[in-house]
Design a protein around this motif. Structure first.
Motif, PDB file in Angstrom:
ATOM      1  N   GLN A 526       0.836  -1.205   0.000  1.00  0.00           N
ATOM      2  CA  GLN A 526       0.000   0.000   0.000  1.00  0.00           C
ATOM      3  C   GLN A 526       0.868   1.251   0.000  1.00  0.00           C
ATOM      4  OE1 GLN A 526      -3.446   0.342  -0.300  1.00  0.00           O
ATOM      5  NE2 GLN A 526      -2.749   2.460  -0.595  1.00  0.00           N
ATOM      6  N   ALA A 529       2.201   1.751  -3.392  1.00  0.00           N
ATOM      7  CA  ALA A 529       1.145   2.229  -4.289  1.00  0.00           C
ATOM      8  C   ALA A 529       0.979   3.739  -4.144  1.00  0.00           C
ATOM      9  CB  ALA A 529      -0.170   1.521  -3.973  1.00  0.00           C
ATOM     10  N   ASP A 530       1.002   4.225  -2.921  1.00  0.00           N
ATOM     11  CA  ASP A 530       0.884   5.672  -2.686  1.00  0.00           C
ATOM     12  C   ASP A 530       2.090   6.414  -3.253  1.00  0.00           C
ATOM     13  OD1 ASP A 530      -1.490   5.195  -1.385  1.00  0.00           O
ATOM     14  OD2 ASP A 530      -0.600   5.206   0.623  1.00  0.00           O
ATOM     15  N   LYS A 533       1.894   6.650  -7.021  1.00  0.00           N
ATOM     16  CA  LYS A 533       0.968   7.702  -7.464  1.00  0.00           C
ATOM     17  C   LYS A 533       1.660   9.062  -7.453  1.00  0.00           C
ATOM     18  CE  LYS A 533      -3.253   5.363  -5.940  1.00  0.00           C
ATOM     19  NZ  LYS A 533      -4.384   5.386  -4.994  1.00  0.00           N
ATOM     20  N   HIS A 543      -3.972  10.083 -11.061  1.00  0.00           N
ATOM     21  CA  HIS A 543      -3.889   9.083  -9.988  1.00  0.00           C
ATOM     22  C   HIS A 543      -4.950   8.001 -10.134  1.00  0.00           C
ATOM     23  CE1 HIS A 543      -7.470  10.341  -7.679  1.00  0.00           C
ATOM     24  NE2 HIS A 543      -7.203  11.526  -8.175  1.00  0.00           N
ATOM     25  N   HIS A 544      -6.120   8.340 -10.740  1.00  0.00           N
ATOM     26  CA  HIS A 544      -7.168   7.327 -10.830  1.00  0.00           C
ATOM     27  C   HIS A 544      -6.836   6.258 -11.871  1.00  0.00           C
ATOM     28  CE1 HIS A 544      -8.943   9.460 -14.393  1.00  0.00           C
ATOM     29  NE2 HIS A 544      -8.495  10.533 -13.770  1.00  0.00           N
ATOM     30  N   SER A 547      -4.903   3.889  -9.730  1.00  0.00           N
ATOM     31  CA  SER A 547      -5.818   3.177  -8.832  1.00  0.00           C
ATOM     32  C   SER A 547      -6.581   2.093  -9.574  1.00  0.00           C
ATOM     33  CB  SER A 547      -6.809   4.168  -8.202  1.00  0.00           C
ATOM     34  OG  SER A 547      -6.140   5.127  -7.413  1.00  0.00           O
ATOM     35  N   ALA A 548      -6.977   2.392 -10.818  1.00  0.00           N
ATOM     36  CA  ALA A 548      -7.755   1.424 -11.598  1.00  0.00           C
ATOM     37  C   ALA A 548      -6.952   0.163 -11.877  1.00  0.00           C
ATOM     38  CB  ALA A 548      -8.211   2.063 -12.906  1.00  0.00           C
ATOM     39  N   LEU A 550      -4.129  -0.803  -9.992  1.00  0.00           N
ATOM     40  CA  LEU A 550      -3.763  -1.390  -8.701  1.00  0.00           C
ATOM     41  C   LEU A 550      -4.921  -2.161  -8.085  1.00  0.00           C
ATOM     42  CD1 LEU A 550      -1.735   1.546  -7.086  1.00  0.00           C
ATOM     43  CD2 LEU A 550      -0.832  -0.674  -7.769  1.00  0.00           C
ATOM     44  N   ALA A 551      -6.142  -1.724  -8.366  1.00  0.00           N
ATOM     45  CA  ALA A 551      -7.313  -2.344  -7.750  1.00  0.00           C
ATOM     46  C   ALA A 551      -7.442  -3.819  -8.099  1.00  0.00           C
ATOM     47  CB  ALA A 551      -8.580  -1.598  -8.161  1.00  0.00           C
ATOM     48  N   LEU A 692     -13.212   2.827 -11.372  1.00  0.00           N
ATOM     49  CA  LEU A 692     -12.431   3.836 -10.641  1.00  0.00           C
ATOM     50  C   LEU A 692     -11.957   4.981 -11.526  1.00  0.00           C
ATOM     51  CD1 LEU A 692     -10.258   1.475  -8.408  1.00  0.00           C
ATOM     52  CD2 LEU A 692     -12.357   2.671  -7.793  1.00  0.00           C
TER      53      LEU A 692
END
Length: 695
Positions: A526, A529-530, A533, A543-544, A547-548, A550-551, A692
């Protein structure tokens, strides 16, 4: 409107505190002027070693009149309550109050008209408050004062509307209050007792310059830069770039004069980094280089005075001081080379890395094991990686690094070369801290990369293993920097590394971490991941999009992950991709709403036998064709191809929505069509979670 000019004259303000003090003073004065209804058009601040000055343009000369009102008791309230309200507001009768209706009830109000003050009456108090509210990192009291300031404060001079402002500043204690001055002093040495009037800013600034003080730091910085360039050019040399030193020296002088001196040839055999570090940290000298970047036997010093002999005595004195400093550096260099790096390793047993994570020697053993594993993964020489890792911290025991901690690794490389180590090993010792920031070069040599990764991963695994993660405001162990270093090492070298496996290996190097490997690895994933970004945001990646991808939770290879994110961005930027996203959202919304209404999901595969319209059959065929293609192309790393395969869905999806009614009267057909819509989302999830995607 008028001009407000404030100058605070004091003993020397540390250079590192000056810029922040100027910003803080501007805000303190601005806030207080706003509270006093004297909002200026602009505020500028200037700082030198001995003075902090502020000029506010367009300050109103008088506060506006205003009304102040207070709500009292309800009409008909007990007499005692009313009497207390009147007494508190200095009133003698309810006749002096107004009544107003609030939600059907009458209340008494007292309304006062307050006449605005002249600004000259309101300013002294707020100026004095702002001066002593300055949040210096360190401050002091002096003599018999009670107030604190960064250094002994000599005088505060203030003018308003080009006239001296009557007021005082209270030092507290027996020192008492001192009236604001109307003049200041110029350069401590070159202007003698010459007084400089503090009146109109333009005149004040010009008068200070005549008194050998350049008020604006930008002017001093430019004069230093120009002077450095001139003296270097005269010698056929160039100045070694050092923005930090330039900023610091700008804060040390009020009248910069650049001079050039010589370094004795006897010291030029000492590593250049040791010489420049000694000159920089102790004496604030600038290093000069030849055209090919080699250190020249010259240095530049910025004096704070013009001397009658052209600076000869100043240069002579600085050369004499420098000889003593460099003699120390040469002594450390000569002594340190007498002891092989390997013989310094036992001393690291006594150096604590962290109370819960053991000694530096234990850390070295972990880094050595992890370096070997990483070297095998990335194709580096395993034995060289192990040797470099084993010796990478040895220079911590050297005299040179003890004197100059910033030379860690750098000196280790020189000592390794002196002891005939392989060049790749020596370079890896130097590079194992890198990259330490966005502007730092990233190692590319395989052995260096392996050791640098191991050093950072060991740090991250250890501190996450004892639950010492960074918070929003604190990162005492520089774990964000370590993570960004790992990201750069992997991405810039295009390394195929499974992060979860590597994190687990780093965690396994410790024997008694309170956090389990599963907990620590999940937290690190995590965290990375941050950081990813942040890293990609600086490159313009939304960033989305990250996220899309990584999800999905199925990708821990950073190179593949970034490739997928970039391909996703390319798809969404295309016409087909944009329209496909719209269609996906429509399909997801319909399927979700109907599933919730029916109390069941529609995730089973659609049955071709229940298709009625040709568009259903076409969409099903397109999904059946695209799904395996997307999976295969994604597995092989062809993310652009996978996105292209998805883009082929646009036409059949559009045709489906144009011709087919999802909520058919036949319940079985309706359910089958909802399952078909769900298959669109499942197929697209092969590359990213499109739910996302924003916008």
């Amino acid at each position: 409107m008028a001009e407000l000019l404030i100058e605070i004259l004091s003993e020397e303000i540390p250079a590192r505190m000056q810029a922040a003090a100027a910003r803080d003073f501007a805000k303190l004065i601005s806030d207080r002027l706003k509270e006093a209804a004297l909002v200026p058009e602009s505020i500028r601040t200037f700082v030198t070693p001995r003075r902090l000055a502020l000029v506010a343009e367009g300050v109103p000369t008088r506060q506006p009149d205003r009304e102040e009102e207070r709500k009292g008791p309800r009409v008909g309230a007990p007499e005692k309550a009313m009497a207390g309200f009147l007494r508190a507001n200095g009133l003698s009768s309810v006749d002096e109050c107004e009544t107003r209706e609030i939600k059907g009830s009458l209340f008494y109000f007292v309304v006062r008209k307050i006449e605005g003050q002249d600004a000259a009456s309101a300013l002294p108090g707020l100026i004095s408050e702002a001066i002593f509210a300055l949040p210096w990192p360190k401050s002091m009291r002096w003599a018999d004062t009670e107030r604190r300031y960064v250094r002994p404060l000599e005088r505060v001079s203030v003018s308003f509307d080009s006239q001296p402002l009557a007021g005082e500043i209270d030092f507290g204690g027996s020192a008492g209050a001192k009236a604001f001055g109307s003049e200041t002093r110029g350069h401590r040495f070159m202007a003698g007792n010459t007084s400089v009037p503090v009146n109109k800013f333009a005149d004040y600034k010009a008068a200070l310059e005549a008194a050998k003080v350049l008020l604006d730091p930008a002017d001093r910085r430019k004069r230093i830069e120009d002077g450095l360039a001139a003296v270097a050019k005269a010698e056929g040399l160039q100045v070694k770039r050092d923005q930090g030193l330039l900023n610091e020296v700008t804060g040390l002088v009020e009248w910069p004069v650049v001079l050039i001196g010589k370094i004795d040839d006897q010291f030029m055999s000492v590593p250049a980094e040791a010489l420049t570090t000694s000159m920089r940290s102790h004496q604030k000298y600038f290093a000069l280089e030849t055209a090919d970047g080699a250190l020249a036997p010259r240095f530049a010093v910025v004096a704070n005075i013009e001397s009658t002999d052209g600076g000869a005595r100043i240069v002579n004195g600085n050369e004499r001081v420098l000889r003593a400093r460099l003699a120390d550096a040469r002594f450390f260099w000569d002594q340190d080379r007498k002891t092989p790096l390997a013989d310094r390793l036992p001393a690291l047993e006594k150096v604590v890395f962290h109370a819960e994570l053991g000694s530096v020697a234990e850390r070295v053993r972990r880094i050595e094991a992890l370096s070997a594993s990483l070297a095998a993964r990335i194709g580096a020489d395993v034995e060289q990686a192990k040797e470099a890792a084993r010796l990478c911290k040895a220079d911590l025991d050297s005299g040179m690094v003890g004197e100059f901690p910033e030379l860690q690794g750098v000196m280790g490389r020189y000592y390794a070369i002196d002891q005939a180590a392989a060049p790749a090993v020596a370079d890896a010792i130097r590079d194992h801290y890198a990259p330490q920031g966005p502007g730092d070069a990233c190692p590319t040599a395989p052995v260096s990369v392996a050791v640098a990764l191991a050093e950072k991963l060991d740090t991250l695994a250890g501190f996450f293993g004892i639950d010492q993660k960074p918070t929003g405001s604190r990162d005492p162990y520089a774990l964000r920097r370590a993570a960004l270093g790992v990201l750069r090492l992997i991405l810039e070298n295009k390394l195929a590394l499974p992060l979860r496996t590597v994190f687990a290996e780093a965690h396994a190097g410790y024997s008694n971490l309170p956090q389990s490997v599963e907990t620590s690895t999940a937290a690190l994933m995590q965290f990375f991941a941050d950081r990813l970004k942040v890293h990609l945001r600086d490159e313009g990646v939304p960033h989305h999009h990250i996220s899309a991808v990584l999800a999905l939770g199925d990708e821990d290879d950073l190179v593949r992950l970034v490739g997928r994110v970039q391909a996703l961005g390319g798809l969404l930027a295309s016409e087909d991709g944009g329209n496909l996203l719209i269609a996906y959202r429509r399909a997801a919304n319909i399927a979700g709403i109907e599933a919730k209404k029916d109390g069941q999901d529609y995730t089973e595969a659609a049955d071709p036998a229940l298709f009625v319209e040709a568009e259903e059959t076409a969409l099903h065929g397109a999904l059946s064709d695209a799904g395996p293609k997307v999976q295969g192309l994604t597995a092989s790393g062809d993310f652009a191809g996978a996105m292209s395969a998805l883009a082929t869905l646009r036409q059949p999806v559009d045709a489906f929505f144009e011709k087919v009614t999802v909520n058919a009267n036949d319940a079985a057909v309706r359910a089958n069509r909802l399952r078909l819509l769900s298959e669109i989302g499942e197929t697209m999830r092969g590359v990213a979670d499109f739910s996302l995607i924003e916008g």
